[in-house]
Design an enzyme around this catalytic site. Structure first.
Site, short mmCIF file in Angstrom:
data_model
loop_
_atom_site.label_atom_id
_atom_site.label_comp_id
_atom_site.label_asym_id
_atom_site.label_seq_id
_atom_site.Cartn_x
_atom_site.Cartn_y
_atom_site.Cartn_z
CB THR A 1 40.25 39.09 31.23
OG1 THR A 1 41.38 39.90 30.88
CG2 THR A 1 40.01 39.26 32.72
CE1 TYR B 1 37.47 43.86 33.27
CE2 TYR B 1 39.77 43.19 33.00
CZ TYR B 1 38.45 43.16 32.58
OH TYR B 1 38.11 42.42 31.46
CE LYS C 1 35.72 40.55 32.97
NZ LYS C 1 34.58 40.02 32.24
CD GLU D 1 44.67 43.48 32.95
OE1 GLU D 1 44.74 43.85 34.13
OE2 GLU D 1 45.53 43.76 32.10
#
Ligand code: NAP
Ligand code: G4F
Length: 324
Positions: free
Chosen positions: A124, A148, A152, A126
């Site tokens: 991601t 999160y 990831k 992110e």
């Protein structure tokens, strides 16, 4: 012989679109879902009888090996995750376990199973978090801003590490935000399209949101699941950014949505609620998909305006149906 694919997170937005896509390509599709007291197949009800659902959990090593034995896949798409950034501050340990270690467990299960299986990891934007380069490229340093994003990043690196350590065909697709009519209701885009649809139909008057100034690079999920598949058809595994290269603020999203139903001044319909602010925000995300375009000819096909309108039209249709 038909190719076989195992998808974790099959009932999620991407899992359901990827199932549609692979079934069109004549794959046999197996979907891993975790047990819940009430079945959650809103996105996959049309796939019953077409996808073979298997029970398993990314936090349970043996269940993953069992799923591999039952499906004997050529390709595994690891889309399962606690995928909501906001929630990751409430449940950081569970998020790390499923979203981070879940990838490791699946890679270990593949090694144990012993067959050459192509593996896709749902990475991601992110991971770029506080972007140190805009637009981000595959070479841009990472700076995650949430439990999160950190989880990831672990999954991304372990995917790469197992590729280098064991010569596995592992791909990490670094996907920027993508949405569709099947997006979960807690994400900002769906929250807005559902909220605007309710206001338009006279069912509600306001939408409560958090930070309206953050900017995202929003694409359309069906375009993005095709890129996942394309990455696994390459000669050699590598990591790729999938994005549109454009970014828009939440305010711009609100503009397009409200304008679509004929409301020009939306300020009285939107309230800012501190409950939806995050302990650390990612202010802007924008990606450069040049490497994917160059290596396998992928580019996005859905504009920002069309994405908003498709989602909003769908929510209006659903609510009208519910009302009747
Ligand atoms: P989503 O709709 O939230 O789907 C996630 C799926 O993972 C759900 O089906 C969920 O099942 C499942 N899951 C959760 N915990 C699990 C566990 N312990 N074991 C097995 N499955 C579990 O997410 P999405 O938007 O489709 O995204 C797909 C993947 O891409 C995710 O990994 C996400 O983090 C990543 N990603 C998404 C975007 C985006 O913008 N959409 C961008 C980059 C990366 P339940 O229904 O049981 O909760
Ligand atoms: O829609 P969001 O919750 O998506 P976010 O945090 O960007 O994460 C999504 O995209 C990631 C890829 O970049 C995925 F990896 C991840 O799994 C997920 O799919 O929030 C978008 C922005 C944020 O800046 C948030 O603070 O919208 C802002 N926002 C403002 N009001 C809100 C709200 N977000 C939510 N969810 N709810 C609000 O009321």
């Amino acid at each position: 012989m038909k190719k076989r694919a195992l998808i974790t997170g099959v009932n999620g937005m991407d899992g359901s679109h990827l199932s549609d896509f692979l079934l069109d390509k004549e794959y046999e599709v197996f979907g891993l879902e975790r047990r819940s007291s009430v079945k959650n197949r809103t996105n996959t009800s049309h796939l019953e009888g077409k996808v073979r659902f298997l029970t398993g959990d990314l936090s349970d090593q043996n269940s993953l090996l069992r799923a591999l034995k039952e499906s004997n896949p050529d390709e595994v798409y690891n889309l399962g995750a606690q995928s909501f950034v906001g929630e990751s501050w409430n449940t950081p340990e569970q998020t790390s376990d499923v979203t981070g270690l879940g990838a490791l467990r699946m890679l270990e299960a593949i090694r144990e199973y012993g067959k050459e299986i192509k593996f896709y990891q749902a990475s991601t934007s992110e991971m770029f978090g506080r972007m140190v380069e805009n637009p981000a490229k595959e070479t841009t340093p990472f700076y995650p801003r949430s439990p999160y994003g950190v989880s990831k990043l672990y999954a991304h690196w372990i995917t790469k590490n197992y590729r280098e350590s064991y010569d596995m065909f592992n791909v990490s697709g670094i996907l920027f935000n993508h949405e569709s009519e099947r997006r979960g209701h807690e994400f900002v885009t769906r929250k807005i399209t559902d909220g605007v649809a309710r206001i338009f139909l006279g069912l509600s008057d306001q939408i409560a949101l958090g930070n309206l100034d953050s900017r995202r690079d929003w694409g359309y999920s069906p375009d993005y699941v095709e890129a996942m598949w394309m990455m696994l058809q390459l000669e050699d595994p590598d990591d790729y950014i999938i994005a549109t290269g454009e970014c828009h603020s939440i305010r711009e999203f609100l503009d397009v949505a409200f304008n679509h139903v004929g409301i020009e001044n939306w300020s009285k319909h939107v309230v800012q609620d501190p409950r939806y602010m995050r302990p650390a925000e990612v202010d802007v995300l924008r990606g450069d998909y040049g490497k994917a375009k160059n290596d396998f000819g992928w580019s996005p096909s859905t504009s920002f305006e069309n994405l908003v309108k498709k989602m909003l039209d769908n929510d209006i249709r659903l609510l009208k149906k519910e009302k009747n």
